[in-house]
Design a protein around this motif. Structure first.
Motif, short mmCIF file in Angstrom:
data_model
loop_
_atom_site.label_atom_id
_atom_site.label_comp_id
_atom_site.label_asym_id
_atom_site.label_seq_id
_atom_site.Cartn_x
_atom_site.Cartn_y
_atom_site.Cartn_z
N ASP A 168 -15.50 42.20 -10.37
CA ASP A 168 -15.32 41.10 -11.53
C ASP A 168 -14.01 40.56 -11.27
OD1 ASP A 168 -14.81 39.66 -13.87
OD2 ASP A 168 -14.80 41.63 -14.98
N GLU B 155 -20.62 34.86 -13.86
CA GLU B 155 -20.40 35.90 -14.80
C GLU B 155 -21.18 36.31 -15.91
OE1 GLU B 155 -16.19 35.79 -15.09
OE2 GLU B 155 -16.16 36.79 -17.20
N ASP C 46 -18.56 35.79 -23.59
CA ASP C 46 -17.69 36.35 -22.74
C ASP C 46 -16.16 35.83 -22.88
OD1 ASP C 46 -16.22 37.80 -20.82
OD2 ASP C 46 -17.54 37.25 -19.35
MG MG Z 1 -14.22 38.45 -17.34
#
Ligand code: MG
Ligand code: ADP
Length: 349
Positions: free
Chosen positions: A17, A143, A165
């Motif tokens: 990530d 993402e 997010d």
């Molecule tokens: Mg993030």
């Protein structure tokens, strides 16, 4: 296929990530093995990473406190776009090698989650950096998709899933169905902007300068987006802007909530805009499925409540929202044979 399996015994599978604030690496069978700030220390005015390319993550943060002046900290992904390719590459390389170095002979297979707003050129740059870091196979995943997988949403099914997010530099809002993003929006308002709003409030109200870390602490300890059952106070230390001397004041959760209203409002607007752009059938699904939140910013107290009030949809926060995307990338890698090709935007080495 068979060769791949054999290679698998001697190499590691990692999901990365690559966040604006934090980079996490999740390894199959081991969970999260690396969680460091997405920060690189360079000599001022250059792209030269200090300590032979090792001044990355925690080490970069540590060096900063001790050697001010000629050294600057760079957050190469700060706004969800890659501001500096070379520095991003150095960072990714350092993290991949740190995880891979301790175990395996062959290069790792990696899945990297990238902000949905980044350009083809930036994607290529991430891909090439991973290649140079020795990865054997590389996939990029957007993402919101990784967040959906990490949160356990049925993202491959013909029903809509919605993710909000909130990271450090960007907030990503996406509605997906059948493993594809139907509508999404990425805005440059997120956790860092909450901190900045706190800094501005302290200046305006108390003539007091506080640092970014203090601002973040205030946000985490007493910050909120909707009224708390029991309001809180916190003693804050900073520098008086008029006398130049250190002093302290007591701030309340009410005033911090007020200060956070503007960035929180921008996030709510992005959510409602995205809903308005969705096909009616997908919007209808969301009445039952609701909205899932991920990212560190979703830990701001009451942010789920204000989004729920603004949309009328049920809002849930993913388990462990800070690791949701990283876990999602690792799960993606486990299922790659099934999902390969279903995701439009992945690249393959
Ligand atoms: Mg993030
Ligand atoms: P990114 O994916 O962009 O790297 P993260 O998902 O790691 O970002 O989230 C980082 C942001 O979350 C930072 O702005 C941080 O201050 C914020 N954050 C972390 N914990 C909390 C908390 N308990 N309350 C509010 N904000 C938080």
């Amino acid at each position: 296929m068979y060769l791949d399996r054999v290679l698998g015994w001697f190499s590691v599978d990692m999901g990365i990530d690559l966040g604006t604030c934090n980079t996490l690496v999740c390894v199959r069978g081991e969970g999260i093995v690396l969680n460091e700030p997405s920060v690189v220390a360079v000599r001022k005015g250059t792209n030269q990473v200090l300590n032979n390319g090792q001044a990355v993550g925690w080490m970069a943060k540590e060096m900063l406190g001790k050697t001010p002046g000629s050294i600057t900290a760079v957050r190469p992904l700060k706004d969800g776009v890659i501001s500096d390719f070379e520095i991003t590459e150095a960072m990714l390389k350092y993290f991949i090698q740190k995880v891979n170095g301790r175990t395996k002979i062959f290069g790792p297979r990696v899945v990297i989650s990238v902000p949905s707003g980044i350009t083809a050129v930036e994607k290529r740059a991430v891909f090439t950096s991973a290649e140079r870091a020795g990865a054997r196979q590389i996939y990029l995943v957007e993402e919101p998709v990784a967040a959906a997988i990490g949160a356990g949403l049925p993202f491959t099914e013909p029903t809509a899933s919605m993710i909000v997010d909130i990271g450090g530099g960007t907030t990503e809002v996406a509605i997906m169905s059948l493993a594809d993003i139907a509508v999404c929006e990425s805005i440059r308002v997120a956790g860092d902007d909450f901190d900045e709003a706190v800094i501005n409030h302290m200046k305006k109200t108390y003539n007091m300068m506080i640092g970014e870390q203090t601002a973040e602490r205030i946000k985490i300890e007493i910050g909120s987006a909707s009224p708390l059952g029991e309001e809180k106070t916190l003693e804050v230390r900073g520098r008086d802007m008029i006398s130049g001397l250190p002093r302290k004041v007591v701030v309340t959760s009410e005033e911090i909530r007020e200060a956070l209203q503007e960035p929180v409002g921008s996030i709510i607007e992005a959510v409602t805009r995205t809903l308005e752009r969705a096909e009616p059938e997908l919007a209808a699904d969301l009445v039952d499925n609701g909205i899932m939140m991920a990212g560190g910013g979703s830990l701001l107290r009451g942010i789920d409540v204000v989004i729920q009030n603004a949309t009328g949809l049920e809002v849930r926060i993913a388990d462990d929202p800070l690791t949701c995307v990283a876990r999602g990338t690792a799960t993606y890698l486990e299922n790659i044979e099934d999902w390969k090709g279903t995701l439009e935007n992945d690249m393959e080495a």
